[in-house]
Scaffold this motif. Structure first.
Motif: not given
Length: 282
Positions: A191-198
């Motif tokens: 939760l603190r270090q998610p990967a964010i894919i757009n």
């Protein structure tokens, strides 16, 4: 099916060691079809077979049909994933998609089917996430489960939710079982270090690669005790090439007491072993 036959059919595709359809005993067709469906890997098995498509064959036809259904389900899951990601983003829900949902979001070069969407949600966001899913048509699959989130003290997830299209969602408030780890070693990290894919103008939060590898290793060896087939081998082989911080991964696996299991997997893959050393086929 013998252990040797299982290894040839279900482990050889890891290394693209093609198998001729003529080598497969027709008496085990039904079991192969059952296992490919259970393991969610019909594409890997079919792609690895050498056969003449001018001649009808029940195994090939069933695998093609499984892939057709799996691709349809994948499209539906993708639509729901985008919808839920946007909904949670707009409402400041603390979340991360996990397992097959996370892997499939990374790209199309690896075929990963899954039956449901696994979403980790912080305990503080759990009630809000549940209510938001209800607003877009999700309900508990079991009609006898009470309409609340008040059963989390001894579990790591809410009961399965579904909508009218049959999409399944599992909301987790921790990644691991309490019987294995009193304090979940992965939930806070994810939760603190998610990967964010757009994608399509939607920011999708997923568990980052090293966290997913640790989760898959835990899931295979401790949670299910190698009872869900060889898909974890395919997943880890793919994700390992995407991992950018091997020291971080090693440290995490040590903390979770999973390093020996992970090293067995890597040794198995690196040596291209085509024997069921993990006794997946029981």
């Amino acid at each position: 099916m013998t252990e040797e036959e299982f290894s040839k059919i279900f482990i050889s595709p890891l290394y693209e060691n093609n198998v001729s359809l003529n080598e497969i005993d027709q008496n085990i067709y039904d079991e192969i079809i059952d296992l490919t469906n259970r393991f969610c890997i019909p594409s890997q098995i079919l792609t690895n077979l050498i056969y003449d498509d001018e001649f009808k064959n029940p195994l090939i036809e069933n695998l093609i049909e499984q892939i057709r259904i799996s691709n349809l389900k994948k499209l539906i899951n993708k639509k729901e994933l985008f919808k839920i990601a946007k909904l949670f983003n707009d409402n400041s829900i603390d979340y991360a998609f996990m397992k097959g949902s996370a892997i499939d979001t990374l790209g199309d070069e690896y075929v990963r089917y899954s039956r449901d969407l696994d979403i980790l949600v912080s305990k503080d966001s759990l009630s809000a996430a549940y209510e938001l899913l209800k607003e877009i048509g999700y309900r508990y699959l079991n009609p006898y489960v009470s309409d609340s989130v008040e059963f989390t003290s001894q579990t790591h997830q809410l009961p399965i939710m579904s909508n009218r299209e049959g999409s399944l969602v599992e909301i987790h408030h921790r990644v691991t079982k309490k019987l294995t780890y009193k304090e979940c070693p992965l939930a806070d990290l994810m939760l603190r270090q998610p990967a964010i894919i757009n994608k399509e103008d939607v920011n999708i939060k997923i568990s980052k690669t090293n966290h997913t590898i640790a989760h898959l290793t835990y899931h295979a060896f401790k949670h299910h005790e190698l009872d869900l087939g060889p898909v974890f081998l395919y997943d880890i082989k793919y994700l390992r090439n995407l991992s950018k911080d091997e020291d971080e991964l090693t440290d995490l696996l040590h903390k979770m007491d999973l390093i020996d299991d992970y090293r067995k997997v890597i040794n198995f893959i690196d040596k291209e072993i085509v024997i069921d050393n993990f006794k997946i086929y029981k």
